[in-house]
Scaffold this motif. Structure first.
Motif, PDB file in Angstrom:
ATOM      1  N   LEU A 123       0.835  -1.204   0.000  1.00 37.45           N
ATOM      2  CA  LEU A 123       0.000   0.000   0.000  1.00 37.45           C
ATOM      3  C   LEU A 123       0.870   1.255   0.000  1.00 37.45           C
ATOM      4  CD1 LEU A 123      -2.507  -1.061   2.826  1.00 37.45           C
ATOM      5  CD2 LEU A 123      -2.720  -1.509   0.373  1.00 37.45           C
TER       6      LEU A 123
ATOM      7  N   HIS B 241      -0.175   3.492  -7.537  1.00 40.50           N
ATOM      8  CA  HIS B 241      -1.300   4.050  -6.795  1.00 40.50           C
ATOM      9  C   HIS B 241      -2.578   3.247  -7.037  1.00 40.50           C
ATOM     10  CE1 HIS B 241       1.318   7.803  -7.518  1.00 40.50           C
ATOM     11  NE2 HIS B 241       1.638   7.270  -6.357  1.00 40.50           N
TER      12      HIS B 241
ATOM     13  N   ALA C 157      -4.659   0.935  -4.242  1.00 40.84           N
ATOM     14  CA  ALA C 157      -6.097   1.042  -4.013  1.00 40.84           C
ATOM     15  C   ALA C 157      -6.780  -0.311  -4.172  1.00 40.84           C
ATOM     16  CB  ALA C 157      -6.696   2.055  -4.977  1.00 40.84           C
TER      17      ALA C 157
ATOM     18  N   ALA D 100      -6.111   7.936  -4.808  1.00 39.11           N
ATOM     19  CA  ALA D 100      -6.429   6.578  -5.247  1.00 39.11           C
ATOM     20  C   ALA D 100      -7.007   5.733  -4.114  1.00 39.11           C
ATOM     21  CB  ALA D 100      -5.173   5.914  -5.813  1.00 39.11           C
ATOM     22  N   THR D 101      -6.400   5.820  -2.932  1.00 37.39           N
ATOM     23  CA  THR D 101      -6.811   4.944  -1.823  1.00 37.39           C
ATOM     24  C   THR D 101      -7.852   5.577  -0.911  1.00 37.39           C
ATOM     25  OG1 THR D 101      -5.041   5.756  -0.383  1.00 37.39           O
ATOM     26  CG2 THR D 101      -4.536   3.855  -1.795  1.00 37.39           C
ATOM     27  N   ARG D 102      -7.930   6.903  -0.921  1.00 40.13           N
ATOM     28  CA  ARG D 102      -8.813   7.634  -0.013  1.00 40.13           C
ATOM     29  C   ARG D 102      -8.589   7.192   1.433  1.00 40.13           C
ATOM     30  NH1 ARG D 102     -11.915   6.136  -4.228  1.00 40.13           N
ATOM     31  NH2 ARG D 102     -13.109   4.607  -3.047  1.00 40.13           N
ATOM     32  N   THR D 103      -7.320   6.942   1.747  1.00 38.84           N
ATOM     33  CA  THR D 103      -6.944   6.465   3.081  1.00 38.84           C
ATOM     34  C   THR D 103      -5.580   7.035   3.449  1.00 38.84           C
ATOM     35  OG1 THR D 103      -8.160   4.395   2.768  1.00 38.84           O
ATOM     36  CG2 THR D 103      -6.468   4.416   4.488  1.00 38.84           C
TER      37      THR D 103
END
Length: 436
Positions: A60, A69, A73, A145-148
Protein backbone atom coordinates in the motif's frame (compact mmCIF):
# COMPACT_ATOMS: atom_id res chain seq x y z
CA UNK A 1 -5.63 25.89 19.24
CA UNK A 2 -5.67 22.41 17.63
CA UNK A 3 -8.80 20.27 17.52
CA UNK A 4 -8.40 16.53 18.17
CA UNK A 5 -10.98 13.78 17.86
CA UNK A 6 -11.15 9.94 17.87
CA UNK A 7 -11.59 8.03 14.61
CA UNK A 8 -12.65 4.62 13.37
CA UNK A 9 -9.28 3.10 12.57
CA UNK A 10 -8.73 0.46 9.92
CA UNK A 11 -6.18 -2.21 10.83
CA UNK A 12 -5.04 -5.77 10.48
CA UNK A 13 -7.71 -8.05 11.95
CA UNK A 14 -6.98 -8.84 15.59
CA UNK A 15 -8.40 -12.35 15.44
CA UNK A 16 -6.49 -13.19 12.25
CA UNK A 17 -3.11 -12.09 13.65
CA UNK A 18 -3.79 -13.05 17.27
CA UNK A 19 -1.08 -14.22 19.67
CA UNK A 20 -1.53 -15.68 23.19
CA UNK A 21 -2.70 -12.89 25.50
CA UNK A 22 -3.87 -12.39 29.08
CA UNK A 23 -7.54 -13.02 29.74
CA UNK A 24 -9.68 -10.23 28.37
CA UNK A 25 -6.95 -8.96 26.03
CA UNK A 26 -6.76 -9.23 22.24
CA UNK A 27 -3.21 -8.86 20.91
CA UNK A 28 -1.94 -9.13 17.32
CA UNK A 29 1.67 -9.57 16.19
CA UNK A 30 2.16 -7.62 12.98
CA UNK A 31 5.94 -7.84 12.58
CA UNK A 32 5.65 -9.58 9.19
CA UNK A 33 3.19 -7.08 7.73
CA UNK A 34 4.32 -3.62 8.88
CA UNK A 35 6.80 -1.41 7.04
CA UNK A 36 8.58 1.93 7.50
CA UNK A 37 7.11 5.10 5.96
CA UNK A 38 7.66 5.53 2.23
CA UNK A 39 10.48 8.08 2.40
CA UNK A 40 12.95 5.82 4.22
CA UNK A 41 12.31 2.59 2.29
CA UNK A 42 15.30 1.80 0.10
CA UNK A 43 14.89 -0.31 -3.07
CA UNK A 44 16.52 -3.25 -1.29
CA UNK A 45 14.18 -2.88 1.70
CA UNK A 46 11.19 -2.70 -0.62
CA UNK A 47 12.16 -6.04 -2.19
CA UNK A 48 12.70 -7.63 1.22
CA UNK A 49 9.35 -6.38 2.54
CA UNK A 50 7.52 -7.65 -0.53
CA UNK A 51 9.08 -11.08 -0.02
CA UNK A 52 8.30 -11.08 3.69
CA UNK A 53 4.51 -11.32 3.31
CA UNK A 54 1.81 -11.09 0.66
CA UNK A 55 -0.02 -8.86 3.17
CA UNK A 56 2.84 -6.49 3.98
CA UNK A 57 1.77 -2.84 4.16
CA UNK A 58 4.53 -1.87 1.70
CA UNK A 59 2.09 -3.00 -1.02
CA UNK A 60 0.00 0.00 0.00
CA UNK A 61 2.66 2.46 1.11
CA UNK A 62 5.15 1.92 -1.73
CA UNK A 63 3.86 -0.56 -4.28
CA UNK A 64 6.29 -1.95 -6.84
CA UNK A 65 3.58 -2.38 -9.50
CA UNK A 66 3.74 -0.37 -12.79
CA UNK A 67 0.81 1.78 -11.60
CA UNK A 68 1.59 1.86 -7.88
CA UNK A 69 -1.30 4.05 -6.79
CA UNK A 70 -3.99 2.07 -8.59
CA UNK A 71 -2.40 -1.16 -7.33
CA UNK A 72 -2.42 0.13 -3.75
CA UNK A 73 -6.10 1.04 -4.01
CA UNK A 74 -7.00 -2.39 -5.43
CA UNK A 75 -4.97 -4.16 -2.74
CA UNK A 76 -6.55 -2.10 0.01
CA UNK A 77 -10.01 -2.97 -1.24
CA UNK A 78 -9.15 -6.67 -1.56
CA UNK A 79 -7.75 -6.86 1.97
CA UNK A 80 -10.89 -5.31 3.41
CA UNK A 81 -13.05 -7.72 1.41
CA UNK A 82 -11.17 -10.86 2.48
CA UNK A 83 -10.93 -9.89 6.16
CA UNK A 84 -7.22 -9.09 6.28
CA UNK A 85 -8.18 -5.59 7.43
CA UNK A 86 -11.11 -4.64 9.63
CA UNK A 87 -12.47 -1.29 10.72
CA UNK A 88 -13.43 -0.52 14.28
CA UNK A 89 -17.14 -0.11 14.79
CA UNK A 90 -16.74 2.87 17.14
CA UNK A 91 -14.30 5.81 17.13
CA UNK A 92 -11.18 5.25 19.20
CA UNK A 93 -8.08 7.01 20.42
CA UNK A 94 -4.86 5.01 20.60
CA UNK A 95 -1.70 4.87 22.64
CA UNK A 96 1.45 4.45 20.54
CA UNK A 97 4.61 3.24 22.28
CA UNK A 98 8.03 2.32 20.97
CA UNK A 99 11.27 1.06 22.48
CA UNK A 100 14.73 2.60 22.39
CA UNK A 101 17.88 0.84 21.13
CA UNK A 102 19.18 0.45 24.69
CA UNK A 103 16.12 -1.66 25.64
CA UNK A 104 14.51 -3.00 22.42
CA UNK A 105 11.87 -5.09 24.24
CA UNK A 106 10.53 -2.31 26.45
CA UNK A 107 8.37 0.37 24.79
CA UNK A 108 9.50 3.53 26.59
CA UNK A 109 8.40 6.47 24.42
CA UNK A 110 4.65 7.09 24.49
CA UNK A 111 2.26 9.10 22.37
CA UNK A 112 -1.44 9.48 21.62
CA UNK A 113 -2.94 8.74 18.20
CA UNK A 114 -5.96 10.78 17.16
CA UNK A 115 -7.22 12.74 14.18
CA UNK A 116 -6.26 16.40 13.99
CA UNK A 117 -8.38 19.05 12.29
CA UNK A 118 -6.35 20.42 9.39
CA UNK A 119 -5.35 24.06 9.49
CA UNK A 120 -2.71 26.12 7.67
CA UNK A 121 0.65 26.20 9.39
CA UNK A 122 1.20 29.02 11.83
CA UNK A 123 -1.40 29.02 14.60
CA UNK A 124 -2.09 25.80 16.48
CA UNK A 125 0.13 23.70 14.20
CA UNK A 126 3.60 24.80 13.17
CA UNK A 127 6.11 23.41 10.68
CA UNK A 128 9.89 23.50 10.94
CA UNK A 129 11.12 22.16 7.59
CA UNK A 130 10.92 22.89 3.87
CA UNK A 131 9.27 20.26 1.66
CA UNK A 132 9.86 19.02 -1.89
CA UNK A 133 7.30 19.04 -4.69
CA UNK A 134 7.97 15.50 -5.96
CA UNK A 135 7.11 13.57 -2.77
CA UNK A 136 3.98 15.69 -2.24
CA UNK A 137 2.73 14.97 -5.76
CA UNK A 138 3.33 11.25 -5.24
CA UNK A 139 1.58 11.13 -1.87
CA UNK A 140 -1.35 13.17 -3.17
CA UNK A 141 -1.88 10.77 -6.07
CA UNK A 142 -1.78 7.84 -3.63
CA UNK A 143 -4.27 9.55 -1.32
CA UNK A 144 -6.68 10.24 -4.17
CA UNK A 145 -6.43 6.58 -5.25
CA UNK A 146 -6.81 4.94 -1.82
CA UNK A 147 -8.81 7.63 -0.01
CA UNK A 148 -6.94 6.47 3.08
CA UNK A 149 -4.17 7.98 5.17
CA UNK A 150 -1.71 5.12 5.52
CA UNK A 151 0.93 6.62 7.83
CA UNK A 152 0.55 8.90 10.84
CA UNK A 153 2.28 12.23 11.24
CA UNK A 154 4.46 12.79 14.31
CA UNK A 155 3.70 16.00 16.21
CA UNK A 156 5.36 17.11 19.43
CA UNK A 157 4.31 19.49 22.17
CA UNK A 158 5.91 20.75 25.37
CA UNK A 159 3.86 20.16 28.54
CA UNK A 160 5.36 20.12 32.04
CA UNK A 161 2.05 19.87 33.90
CA UNK A 162 1.53 17.06 36.40
CA UNK A 163 -2.06 16.76 35.19
CA UNK A 164 -0.79 15.52 31.83
CA UNK A 165 0.62 12.27 33.24
CA UNK A 166 -2.70 11.33 34.87
CA UNK A 167 -4.40 11.40 31.47
CA UNK A 168 -2.11 8.79 29.94
CA UNK A 169 -3.04 5.86 32.14
CA UNK A 170 -6.29 4.71 30.58
CA UNK A 171 -6.94 0.94 30.24
CA UNK A 172 -7.19 -0.97 26.96
CA UNK A 173 -8.02 -4.47 25.71
CA UNK A 174 -7.03 -4.35 22.01
CA UNK A 175 -3.36 -4.08 21.12
CA UNK A 176 -1.22 -4.47 18.01
CA UNK A 177 2.52 -5.14 18.32
CA UNK A 178 5.38 -5.25 15.83
CA UNK A 179 9.14 -4.98 15.66
CA UNK A 180 10.81 -2.63 13.22
CA UNK A 181 13.82 -3.45 11.06
CA UNK A 182 16.18 -2.72 13.96
CA UNK A 183 14.31 -5.06 16.30
CA UNK A 184 12.67 -2.32 18.37
CA UNK A 185 9.21 -3.13 19.71
CA UNK A 186 6.31 -0.84 18.76
CA UNK A 187 2.78 -1.16 20.14
CA UNK A 188 -0.59 0.42 19.43
CA UNK A 189 -3.45 0.08 21.92
CA UNK A 190 -7.03 1.25 21.38
CA UNK A 191 -8.63 3.15 24.26
CA UNK A 192 -12.07 4.58 24.77
CA UNK A 193 -12.21 8.25 23.76
CA UNK A 194 -11.61 10.40 26.84
CA UNK A 195 -12.88 13.97 26.61
CA UNK A 196 -10.45 15.19 29.28
CA UNK A 197 -7.46 13.77 27.38
CA UNK A 198 -8.51 15.22 24.03
CA UNK A 199 -9.38 18.59 25.56
CA UNK A 200 -6.00 18.74 27.28
CA UNK A 201 -4.14 17.89 24.07
CA UNK A 202 -6.24 20.42 22.16
CA UNK A 203 -4.78 23.16 24.36
CA UNK A 204 -1.22 22.40 23.28
CA UNK A 205 0.92 24.14 20.67
CA UNK A 206 1.80 21.42 18.16
CA UNK A 207 4.99 21.21 16.12
CA UNK A 208 5.18 18.85 13.16
CA UNK A 209 8.27 16.75 13.86
CA UNK A 210 7.99 14.18 11.07
CA UNK A 211 5.55 14.11 8.16
CA UNK A 212 5.59 17.63 6.67
CA UNK A 213 5.00 16.22 3.18
CA UNK A 214 2.03 14.18 4.43
CA UNK A 215 0.51 17.15 6.28
CA UNK A 216 0.76 19.38 3.20
CA UNK A 217 -0.61 16.53 1.09
CA UNK A 218 -3.59 16.26 3.44
CA UNK A 219 -4.21 20.00 3.03
CA UNK A 220 -4.08 19.66 -0.75
CA UNK A 221 -6.48 16.70 -0.67
CA UNK A 222 -8.86 18.62 1.58
CA UNK A 223 -8.81 21.54 -0.86
CA UNK A 224 -9.56 19.21 -3.78
CA UNK A 225 -12.50 17.57 -1.98
CA UNK A 226 -13.93 20.89 -0.84
CA UNK A 227 -13.69 22.26 -4.39
CA UNK A 228 -16.48 19.88 -5.40
CA UNK A 229 -19.68 21.96 -5.74
CA UNK A 230 -21.71 19.76 -3.40
CA UNK A 231 -19.09 20.05 -0.63
CA UNK A 232 -17.92 23.65 -0.93
CA UNK A 233 -20.14 24.87 1.89
CA UNK A 234 -19.77 21.86 4.19
CA UNK A 235 -19.20 22.78 7.83
CA UNK A 236 -15.53 22.84 8.93
CA UNK A 237 -14.61 19.43 10.29
CA UNK A 238 -17.68 17.71 8.87
CA UNK A 239 -15.70 15.87 6.17
CA UNK A 240 -13.20 13.09 6.80
CA UNK A 241 -10.82 14.94 4.48
CA UNK A 242 -10.74 17.82 6.98
CA UNK A 243 -8.62 15.68 9.31
CA UNK A 244 -5.19 14.08 9.44
CA UNK A 245 -3.99 11.11 11.52
CA UNK A 246 -1.34 12.15 14.01
CA UNK A 247 0.76 10.75 16.86
CA UNK A 248 1.23 13.36 19.58
CA UNK A 249 4.27 13.07 21.87
CA UNK A 250 5.12 15.26 24.84
CA UNK A 251 8.71 16.33 24.24
CA UNK A 252 9.03 17.42 27.86
CA UNK A 253 8.41 13.94 29.16
CA UNK A 254 9.79 11.64 26.46
CA UNK A 255 13.34 11.17 25.22
CA UNK A 256 13.11 11.71 21.47
CA UNK A 257 16.16 10.97 19.36
CA UNK A 258 17.04 13.11 16.34
CA UNK A 259 19.69 11.75 14.00
CA UNK A 260 21.73 13.65 11.44
CA UNK A 261 21.00 13.48 7.73
CA UNK A 262 24.20 13.85 5.73
CA UNK A 263 24.43 15.47 2.30
CA UNK A 264 25.76 13.76 -0.82
CA UNK A 265 26.75 16.22 -3.53
CA UNK A 266 25.93 14.68 -6.89
CA UNK A 267 26.31 17.68 -9.18
CA UNK A 268 29.03 20.32 -8.66
CA UNK A 269 32.11 21.69 -10.38
CA UNK A 270 35.19 19.65 -9.41
CA UNK A 271 37.43 22.70 -9.06
CA UNK A 272 34.86 24.48 -6.92
CA UNK A 273 34.72 21.47 -4.60
CA UNK A 274 38.51 21.35 -4.31
CA UNK A 275 38.59 25.10 -3.59
CA UNK A 276 36.66 24.49 -0.36
CA UNK A 277 39.87 23.17 1.21
CA UNK A 278 42.42 24.84 -1.05
CA UNK A 279 41.42 28.51 -1.00
CA UNK A 280 41.19 30.79 2.06
CA UNK A 281 37.64 31.57 3.21
CA UNK A 282 36.50 34.27 5.67
CA UNK A 283 34.10 31.87 7.39
CA UNK A 284 35.52 28.38 7.14
CA UNK A 285 38.78 26.66 8.05
CA UNK A 286 39.42 23.15 6.72
CA UNK A 287 41.41 20.83 8.99
CA UNK A 288 42.60 17.49 7.53
CA UNK A 289 41.04 14.57 9.44
CA UNK A 290 40.81 10.91 8.42
CA UNK A 291 37.39 10.43 6.83
CA UNK A 292 36.60 7.51 9.14
CA UNK A 293 37.09 9.72 12.19
CA UNK A 294 34.86 12.61 11.10
CA UNK A 295 31.62 11.29 12.63
CA UNK A 296 33.28 10.82 16.03
CA UNK A 297 34.82 14.30 15.89
CA UNK A 298 31.43 15.82 15.08
CA UNK A 299 29.84 13.93 17.98
CA UNK A 300 32.37 15.40 20.39
CA UNK A 301 31.50 18.86 19.05
CA UNK A 302 27.73 18.34 19.26
CA UNK A 303 27.12 21.35 21.53
CA UNK A 304 29.98 23.55 20.26
CA UNK A 305 28.93 27.11 19.49
CA UNK A 306 30.69 27.42 16.15
CA UNK A 307 29.24 25.82 13.00
CA UNK A 308 31.09 22.71 11.93
CA UNK A 309 30.74 19.86 9.44
CA UNK A 310 32.79 17.08 7.89
CA UNK A 311 33.78 17.09 4.24
CA UNK A 312 34.79 13.98 2.27
CA UNK A 313 36.39 14.39 -1.16
CA UNK A 314 37.51 11.76 -3.71
CA UNK A 315 40.63 9.89 -2.73
CA UNK A 316 39.18 9.33 0.75
CA UNK A 317 40.28 12.78 1.84
CA UNK A 318 38.55 14.01 4.95
CA UNK A 319 38.34 17.47 6.48
CA UNK A 320 36.76 18.95 9.58
CA UNK A 321 35.41 22.29 8.39
CA UNK A 322 35.03 24.71 11.31
CA UNK A 323 33.30 28.08 11.01
CA UNK A 324 34.00 31.43 12.58
CA UNK A 325 30.90 32.45 14.60
CA UNK A 326 31.14 36.18 13.90
CA UNK A 327 31.89 35.76 10.19
CA UNK A 328 29.05 33.28 9.79
CA UNK A 329 26.65 35.62 11.58
CA UNK A 330 27.70 38.49 9.31
CA UNK A 331 27.12 36.37 6.19
CA UNK A 332 23.71 35.16 7.33
CA UNK A 333 22.36 38.67 7.91
CA UNK A 334 21.77 38.82 4.16
CA UNK A 335 19.39 35.86 4.30
CA UNK A 336 15.61 36.51 4.59
CA UNK A 337 15.12 34.19 7.54
CA UNK A 338 14.62 34.35 11.29
CA UNK A 339 17.47 34.53 13.76
CA UNK A 340 16.59 31.01 14.88
CA UNK A 341 17.33 29.66 11.39
CA UNK A 342 20.38 31.85 10.71
CA UNK A 343 22.26 30.16 13.54
CA UNK A 344 21.72 26.59 12.30
CA UNK A 345 24.63 24.63 10.87
CA UNK A 346 22.54 23.53 7.90
CA UNK A 347 21.31 27.02 7.09
CA UNK A 348 24.87 28.38 7.18
CA UNK A 349 26.08 25.42 5.12
CA UNK A 350 23.38 25.81 2.48
CA UNK A 351 23.95 29.57 2.13
CA UNK A 352 27.71 29.98 2.42
CA UNK A 353 28.94 26.70 0.93
CA UNK A 354 26.31 25.13 -1.30
CA UNK A 355 25.00 28.41 -2.75
CA UNK A 356 27.96 30.81 -2.52
CA UNK A 357 30.76 28.39 -3.35
CA UNK A 358 29.17 25.56 -5.33
CA UNK A 359 26.25 27.25 -7.06
CA UNK A 360 23.71 24.85 -5.59
CA UNK A 361 20.90 27.28 -4.79
CA UNK A 362 17.48 26.49 -3.24
CA UNK A 363 15.88 26.12 -6.67
CA UNK A 364 18.48 23.55 -7.70
CA UNK A 365 18.03 21.67 -4.44
CA UNK A 366 14.26 21.59 -4.94
CA UNK A 367 14.68 19.61 -8.17
CA UNK A 368 16.18 16.76 -6.16
CA UNK A 369 19.05 16.19 -8.60
CA UNK A 370 21.97 18.01 -6.97
CA UNK A 371 21.79 16.46 -3.52
CA UNK A 372 21.08 13.06 -2.06
CA UNK A 373 20.77 12.19 1.60
CA UNK A 374 21.85 9.43 3.96
CA UNK A 375 21.85 8.92 7.72
CA UNK A 376 24.96 6.73 7.58
CA UNK A 377 28.36 8.45 7.65
CA UNK A 378 29.91 5.20 6.41
CA UNK A 379 27.52 5.07 3.45
CA UNK A 380 28.32 8.70 2.65
CA UNK A 381 32.03 7.95 2.55
CA UNK A 382 31.44 4.86 0.39
CA UNK A 383 29.31 6.92 -2.03
CA UNK A 384 32.26 9.25 -2.66
CA UNK A 385 34.71 6.36 -3.02
CA UNK A 386 32.46 4.62 -5.58
CA UNK A 387 31.86 7.78 -7.60
CA UNK A 388 28.14 7.82 -6.76
CA UNK A 389 28.72 11.24 -5.20
CA UNK A 390 31.32 13.89 -5.92
CA UNK A 391 31.60 14.78 -2.25
CA UNK A 392 29.88 14.14 1.07
CA UNK A 393 29.08 16.59 3.82
CA UNK A 394 28.64 15.09 7.29
CA UNK A 395 26.56 17.19 9.67
CA UNK A 396 25.58 17.33 13.32
CA UNK A 397 21.98 16.41 14.25
CA UNK A 398 19.54 19.24 14.91
CA UNK A 399 18.64 19.60 18.58
CA UNK A 400 15.03 19.53 19.78
CA UNK A 401 15.20 23.03 21.24
CA UNK A 402 16.42 24.33 17.86
CA UNK A 403 13.39 22.78 16.15
CA UNK A 404 11.02 24.41 18.61
CA UNK A 405 12.74 27.80 18.26
CA UNK A 406 12.50 27.72 14.47
CA UNK A 407 8.85 26.64 14.43
CA UNK A 408 7.94 29.21 17.10
CA UNK A 409 9.52 31.90 14.94
CA UNK A 410 7.19 30.85 12.12
CA UNK A 411 10.17 29.82 10.01
CA UNK A 412 11.42 26.59 8.46
CA UNK A 413 14.74 24.78 8.17
CA UNK A 414 16.35 23.39 5.01
CA UNK A 415 14.99 20.09 3.75
CA UNK A 416 16.05 16.96 5.65
CA UNK A 417 17.10 18.86 8.77
CA UNK A 418 15.67 16.34 11.23
CA UNK A 419 15.38 12.57 11.30
CA UNK A 420 13.42 11.30 14.28
CA UNK A 421 14.41 7.78 15.27
CA UNK A 422 12.86 5.28 15.27
CA UNK A 423 10.32 5.96 12.55
CA UNK A 424 6.67 5.32 13.33
CA UNK A 425 5.54 2.12 11.65
CA UNK A 426 3.09 1.97 8.76
CA UNK A 427 0.46 -0.73 9.22
CA UNK A 428 -0.51 -0.49 12.87
CA UNK A 429 -3.53 1.65 11.96
CA UNK A 430 -4.90 3.40 8.85
CA UNK A 431 -7.36 6.29 8.63
CA UNK A 432 -9.98 5.86 5.84
CA UNK A 433 -11.29 9.18 4.52
CA UNK A 434 -14.82 8.00 3.98
CA UNK A 435 -17.57 6.64 6.18
CA UNK A 436 -16.29 8.54 9.23
Amino acid sequence: MPTLRPFRGLGYALDRYAVPAPAGMRIADLTEVVCPPYDVITPAQQVELLRRSQRNAVRLELSAEPDPHAAAAATLGAWQADGTLERRTEPSVYYYRHARPTAPDEPAVSGVVARLLLEPFGAGVRAHEHTLAGPKADRLALLHATRTQLSPILAIYFDRSVHHDHLLGLPWTDEWRARDGDGLLHSLAAIEPDVRLLDHLSRQQLYIADGHHRYETALAYQAAIRSLPVLTDAEPGSLAADWVMVVLVNAEGEELEIQATHRLIREADDDALRSLVRDPDPIWQAIPVASGELAARLARLQTAEQPVFGLVLPGNEGFLVVGNVDAAEDRMRREPMSEAVRGLDLAILHASILDDRLGIDPGTIATGDALAYTRSAADAIRAVASGEAKAAILVRPTRLEQLAAVASAGDVMPQKSTYFYPKLLTGLVFYPLEGE
